[in-house]
Motif scaffolding. Structure first.
Motif, short mmCIF file in Angstrom:
data_model
loop_
_atom_site.label_atom_id
_atom_site.label_comp_id
_atom_site.label_asym_id
_atom_site.label_seq_id
_atom_site.Cartn_x
_atom_site.Cartn_y
_atom_site.Cartn_z
N LYS A 70 49.35 -2.09 -17.03
CA LYS A 70 50.65 -1.89 -16.39
C LYS A 70 50.66 -2.44 -14.97
O LYS A 70 51.67 -2.93 -14.48
CB LYS A 70 51.00 -0.40 -16.38
N HIS A 81 51.81 -5.77 -15.04
CA HIS A 81 53.09 -5.94 -15.74
C HIS A 81 52.91 -6.60 -17.10
O HIS A 81 53.73 -7.43 -17.53
CB HIS A 81 54.06 -6.76 -14.88
N GLU A 105 53.04 -6.23 -21.02
CA GLU A 105 53.73 -5.38 -21.98
C GLU A 105 52.99 -5.37 -23.33
O GLU A 105 52.38 -6.37 -23.71
CB GLU A 105 55.16 -5.86 -22.19
N GLU A 147 54.12 -5.68 -26.24
CA GLU A 147 54.64 -6.72 -27.12
C GLU A 147 53.92 -8.05 -26.90
O GLU A 147 53.71 -8.83 -27.84
CB GLU A 147 56.14 -6.92 -26.90
N GLU A 148 53.53 -8.31 -25.66
CA GLU A 148 52.82 -9.55 -25.37
C GLU A 148 51.45 -9.56 -26.03
O GLU A 148 51.01 -10.59 -26.57
CB GLU A 148 52.66 -9.71 -23.85
#
Length: 295
Positions: free
Chosen positions: A229, A232, A234, A236-237
């Motif tokens: 986090k 940044h 995610e 989904e990546e």
């Protein structure tokens, strides 16, 4: 006199033991302190190594059980026969099946199962090791895999690292010697990278590199903390990079701030991410991953 003889016998036995150790260390190209460091770590995972080796005895090499059967009339489209499909050929599909169903030329019994171990040697592994032991757990996991799979000719294992300085740090090739001295060097190199790397993260680049360069049916094990986090990144990546259908990519999270690792694992589908908070969990986790590949 008896006590003196006993004391003398003990002294001689100790000397013999020391000489034997010196000879062994010379053979292994290790100093006494090197051996103590290696043996200390080895003893931590000795039981887990034996457990994993036991698990592996029950797992057949995937190429011996299930292979791609080509020139089939049903299944998924074989990319290598797209031109034939356009030309109207019907047997342009492939499906998984038993090796004895395949033509003799399509199955190579000498093929090994390739495994790429992608290890996180970023600064956070060193920085937060005192918080949850994540670096120690990484070293134990790496040693366990090297020891358990090293003498098993079904597996060809290579190890690459990643951190803020690089997304691909070669640590061990499949033909790297598997003796204690070499394994200790690999582990110490991992520690050094965590200490002297630039801050930053290249997890996505490391996964993409390992998965995109993998052989068909290769296993890619990414061992990392969940310190994502902050950069940044995610879920989904990560999921999109793990989903290559002909490669078995799995993320093993061994460190976490709070519930971050569990939350991340839940958001990655198809069981491609697991949380391992204790080295004792690794043998069963590895068994489950390898077993799922050979079904």
């Amino acid at each position: 006199m008896k006590a003196q003889v006993s004391e003398e016998a003990r002294r001689r036995a100790k000397e013999m033991g020391e000489r034997a150790l010196e000879e062994k260390l010379k053979e292994l190209n290790m100093g006494k302190l090197d051996w103590e460091r290696y043996n200390s770590l080895r003893q931590r995972v000795d039981v887990q190594i034996q457990q994993l080796q036991t698990h592996l005895k029950d797992i057949k090499r995937k190429k011996e059980e299930r292979v791609w059967l080509r020139r089939q009339s049903t299944g998924e489209l074989d990319d290598s026969r797209i031109v034939d499909a356009i030309a109207g050929e019907r047997d342009v599909f492939k499906r998984r099946g038993m090796a004895d169903e395949a033509p003799s030329h399509s199955f190579d019994e000498d093929e090994s199962m390739f495994i790429t171990l992608v290890v996180d040697v970023s600064a956070s592994m060193y920085r937060f090791n005192s918080y949850d032991g994540r670096l120690q757990r990484l070293l134990e996991a790496t040693l366990m895999i090297m020891e358990a799979l090293g003498d098993d000719d079904r597996f060809q294992v290579k190890i690459v690292g990643h951190n803020g300085s690089s997304s691909r740090i070669p640590l061990a090739k499949s033909d790297t010697p598997k003796d204690p001295a070499t394994q200790l060097k690999i582990l110490e190199e991992m520690v050094a990278h965590t200490q002297y790397t630039w801050a930053g993260d290249s997890t996505l680049e490391a996964i993409e590199s390992a998965v995109s360069s993998a052989h068909e049916d290769e296993i890619v094990l990414i061992i990392s903390d969940a310190n994502l986090k902050r950069y940044h990144i995610e879920p989904e990546e990560i999921s999109s990079l793990l989903k290559r259908s002909d490669v078995h990519a799995h993320l093993i999270l061994i460190g976490s701030m709070g519930e971050e690792a569990k939350d991340l694992a839940k958001q990655i589908p198809n069981g491609r991410a697991q949380v391992c908070s204790d080295s004792e969990e690794l043998p069963l986790l590895m068994k489950n991953i390898l077993a799922s590949v050979t079904r």
